[in-house]
Write an enzyme that holds these catalytic residues in place. Structure first.
Site, PDB file in Angstrom:
ATOM      1  CD  GLU A 249      -3.083  -1.129   2.109  1.00 26.19           C
ATOM      2  OE1 GLU A 249      -3.021  -0.273   3.019  1.00 26.19           O
ATOM      3  OE2 GLU A 249      -4.020  -1.938   2.000  1.00 26.19           O
ATOM      4  CD  GLU A 466      -3.492  -6.212   3.044  1.00 25.84           C
ATOM      5  OE1 GLU A 466      -4.446  -5.514   3.504  1.00 25.84           O
ATOM      6  OE2 GLU A 466      -2.301  -5.960   3.261  1.00 25.84           O
TER       7      GLU A 466
END
Length: 625
Positions: A249, A466
Site C-alpha cells: 500500500e 488483501e
C-alpha cells in the site's frame, strides 16, 4: 509438491506470467489462493510491540521480530492448519524494520535465519511463499508499521515528539481513547505524509534535503532496496519462494495535492484532520486549528474544530527544520506560519503530476531489477495506492509482474458489521440494497479493479493481495455473519477467476487485543476460539488450482463445487483441483465429463487430479458427502 509415490499434485515452481495468467513450471495456469501470515508481523516480539502497549515503544533499535509471524516451535502446527484450509500460497508479512532496525546497513541475521527456517518448514508442506515488505502509514512511530526509526531521525524528526506535535496519532499514546480505524488518518498527518513524499519524490520536491551527502530520496530508496536484496539472499535456493512484493500500500504523501489548504490524498476522514499546510505548521510547533470530520453514507463531513499541538511542540531536533519550509513552500512571518506555494506538489516538469506514472512506476521498476538480480525467477507483486490507480509504466511493464491489488468491503470494514442485504458502492458512496444487488456490487468492484489494471498496464495477471472481514463484534463465538461475508467475497472472485490471499492469520490473536495492531481484529484464527479457526465455512472451499489448459469458470454453493476448463493435452501434468478436508469430512463425490478424461482423488493431499488426452471442454462437479 508431490505425493509419496511421486505423482504431481500441486503447483510446480518457478512461476511466470503469460498475458493475464500466472503459469507454473509444468505449463499450467495457476489460480493461487491462500492467506496473509500474519497481522502481528507488523510489530516486534521483543519488547512486546503490540500497539496497546506503551512500555518499550521508544526503545526502537534494540528490538527483535524473531517469532513473527509464528514461533518456530509452533510453526508446524499453524502451517498444517493453513494446508488443511486448502491454502496454496502464503503472503509472508515482514517489515523493513524487522530486517534493519539497528541502523542503516546493519541487518538482523537472527531474524533472517528465522525467516529462512520458517520458509523451509512451509516448503516441506507444499506451501508457496510470497514475501511482502509491509508498511502502513510509513512506520510504527507515525501510526503504523514498516520503516525503521532511523529513517525519521535522518530528516531531523524526534519520534518521542510525534504524537504531542500532531505529526502522528498513536495508539500507544492515546490508549483506550484511540478510535477504531483511526490509524489511516495518519496519511494526512505530517510524519507519514512527509516521509512518503521524500521517499518517492525527494529529488523533485526536496532537492535541498540531503542525508550523508545524497538526496534523501536516493538515500532512502537505496537503503530499502538493500534490505530487499538481503532478504532475497537469505532465501536464495528455496524453490517455494515464488514472489516478492514491491511495497504494501504505497502512498503519495503530499504528491499530487492541488491545494495545501484543502484535504486531499486521505483514505479516511475521521476526527481531527489537518490539511497539508496545517500539518506542516503543527509539526513545526505552531498550535493549529483543524477540522474534525465524521464519515457517513453521503461521504465525509466537517462536524467541528480542534486544536492540533496545543502545547506548541516541534517534532524536529534542535537545529533542524521542516524540509518544506527549506524549499519555500511556507514561511514564518510575524511569528506565524504563512503558506507561500499552495500548489507546490501539484506539478512536475511544468505539467500536472501523476504519482502513479512519475514516481510509483519508476520505483516498481527499481524494485523489480533489485529483486530479480538476487532471485531471478520470482514474480514481482506490485501494488498501487489504496483505493487508487495502479502504476502506469512508460517503458513497458517489468518482466514477471503481477498486479496484487487490495480490495475491502468498506462498509463492513469500517463499521465492523456485515449486513448481507445492505452495502455501499465504493467510489460513489451509493447505497446497495438486497442480497443479489450486494453480491453484484462486490463483483463489479473487483471487476473494475481488473479493468483499471488492463487500461494502465495491459494484459498482466491480477491477484487480490488483501481482503477480509473484522471479527471483533462476534466474540461470543458465533461467526455466521463473517462466514456469509467471506462466502460472498469468494463467490465474486470465483466469477472473475481471481487468485487471492485473505487478510489474515495471526498466531498471537486474542479476543482482548485482536491482531495486536491498532485495534484491528481480522484474523481467521484466534487462541481464544476453536482450533480450526473462525468462520472457516466462509473461506475453506474448493477451487481450481492448476489447469492444464485454460480455466473457464468455477462456482461453489451449498456444498457443491462446479468448474470447467478447456483442456490442452500438450501439457503433460494433470489439472489440480483443491478439495479441502477441513469441514468437509474429507469425502467428496466427484463427477467428470469430457472426452479422454480420467481423474483420481488424493484425500491426504486434499486434491483431485484430472488428466486429459484430448482438447476440449472438461466439466467437474464435486459434492461434499
Amino acid at each position: 509438491m508431490r505425493t509419496k509415490d511421486g505423482r504431481l499434485c500441486g503447483v510446480l515452481p518457478p512461476l511466470r506470467t503469460e498475458g493475464r495468467w500466472i503459469v507454473d513450471g509444468a505449463g499450467r495456469v495457476v489460480l493461487l489462493r491462500g492467506i496473509n501470515l500474519g497481522g502481528d508481523s507488523k510489530v516486534p516480539a521483543r519488547p512486546d510491540g503490540r500497539t496497546h502497549v506503551r512500555e518499550g515503544f521508544y526503545e526502537r533499535r534494540d528490538v527483535s521480530f524473531v517469532g513473527r509471524p509464528v514461533p518456530l516451535g509452533e510453526a508446524e502446527d499453524h502451517l498444517e492448519r493453513l494446508r488443511a484450509y486448502g491454502c496454496s500460497l502464503i503472503r509472508l508479512v515482514i517489515t523493513w524494520e524487522a530486517v534493519e532496525h539497528a541502523g542503516p546497513g546493519v541487518y538482523d541475521r537472527e531474524f533472517l535465519d528465522y525467516l529462512k527456517a520458517l520458509v523451509e518448514i512451509a516448503g516441506e508442506r507444499g506451501l508457496l511463499m510470497w514475501v511482502d515488505p509491509h508498511q502502513d502509514v510509513w512506520s510504527r512511530w507515525t501510526g503504523g508499521d514498516g520503516a525503521p526509526v532511523w529513517t525519521l531521525e535522518a530528516v531531523g524528526m524526534v519520534p518521542e515528539r510525534m504524537h504531542a506535535s500532531g505529526a502522528a496519532f498513536l495508539h500507544q499514546e492515546a490508549g483506550e481513547a484511540f478510535p477504531y480505524m483511526a490509524w489511516p488518518t495518519n496519511y494526512s498527518r505530517y510524519g507519514a505524509a512527509t516521509m512518503f513524499t521524500l521517499f518517492f519524490g525527494g529529488r523533485v520536491f526536496a532537492p535541498h534535503c540531503r542525508v550523508e551527502g545524497r538526496n534523501v530520496q536516493d538515500w532512502l530508496q537505496e537503503r530499502y532496496l538493500g534490505m530487499l536484496r538481503e532478504v532475497g539472499r537469505s532465501l536464495r535456493g528455496l524453490r517455494n519462494v515464488v514472489g516478492v512484493g514491491t511495497m504494501n500500500e504505497p502512498h503519495p504523501g503530499f504528491i499530487g495535492l492541488k491545494d495545501l489548504r484543502r484535504l486531499g490524498n486521505h483514505m479516511l476522514a475521521l476526527g481531527p484532520m489537518p490539511t497539508g499546510f496545517e500539518a506542516m505548521a503543527a509539526a513545526s510547533g505552531f498550535p493549529t486549528r483543524v477540522g474534525v470530520y465524521r464519515p457517513g453514507l453521503g461521504g465525509e463531513r466537517r462536524v467541528g474544530e480542534a486544536v492540533l499541538n496545543p502545547e506548541g511542540v516541534s517534532v524536529f531536533q534542535e537545529g533542524r527544520e521542516c524540509p518544506w519550509r527549506m524549499e519555500g513552500v511556507w514561511a514564518v512571518e510575524g511569528g506565524r506560519p504563512v503558506l507561500r506555494m499552495p500548489d507546490y506538489f501539484a506539478r512536475v516538469g511544468g505539467r500536472p503530476v501523476s504519482f502513479e506514472e512519475d514516481f510509483l512506476a519508476p520505483f516498481v521498476e527499481r524494485v523489480a531489477e533489485a529483486v530479480r538480480g538476487v532471485l531471478p525467477e520470482v514474480l514481482v507483486m506490485a501494488e498501487g495506492v489504496p483505493n487508487g490507480r495502479p502504476p502506469r509504466f512508460r517503458r513497458g511493464v517489468p518482466e514477471g509482474l503481477v498486479h496484487a491489488f487490495h480490495w475491502y468491503d468498506g462498509f463492513t470494514l469500517f463499521t465492523r458489521r456485515f449486513v448481507p442485504w445492505f452495502s455501499v458502492q465504493q467510489g460513489r458512496m451509493w447505497p446497495v440494497l438486497g442480497r443479489r444487488a450486494v453480491r453484484a456490487s462486490f463483483r463489479r468492484q473487483l471487476e473494475a479493479r481488473v479493468e483499471e489494471t488492463r487500461e494502465a498496464m495491459g494484459e498482466v495477471p491480477c491477484l487480490v493481495g488483501e481482503f477480509g472481514v473484522p471479527f471483533e463484534p462476534a466474540r461470543s463465538g458465533s461467526y455466521t455473519r463473517q462466514e456469509e461475508a467471506l462466502s460472498m467475497y469468494y463467490d465474486a472472485m470465483d466469477e472473475l477467476l481471481l487468485g487471492c490471499t485473505l487478510w489474515n492469520y495471526t498466531a498471537s490473536n486474542t479476543h482482548a487485543h485482536g491482531d495486536g495492531w491498532n485495534r484491528e481484529d481480522l484474523s481467521v484464527w484466534s487462541r481464544d476460539d476453536a482450533p480450526e479457526g473462525r468462520a472457516s465455512r466462509g473461506f475453506v472451499r474448493p477451487y481450481l488450482l492448476a489447469v492444464a489448459g485454460v480455466p473457464l469458470r468455477e462456482r461453489f454453493a451449498r456444498g457443491v463445487f462446479t468448474c470447467a476448463f478447456r483442456a490442452d493435452p500438450s501439457v503433460r501434468a494433470p489439472t489440480v483441483i483443491r478439495l479441502p478436508r477441513l469441514g468437509f469430512g474429507g469425502a467428496w463425490r466427484v463427477e467428470v465429463s469430457g472426452e479422454g478424461v480420467r481423474c483420481e482423488e488424493v484425500p491426504d493431499e486434499g486434491v483431485l487430479l484430472v488428466w486429459c488426452e484430448r482438447e476440449g471442454e472438461v466439466r467437474v462437479r464435486a459434492a461434499a458427502v
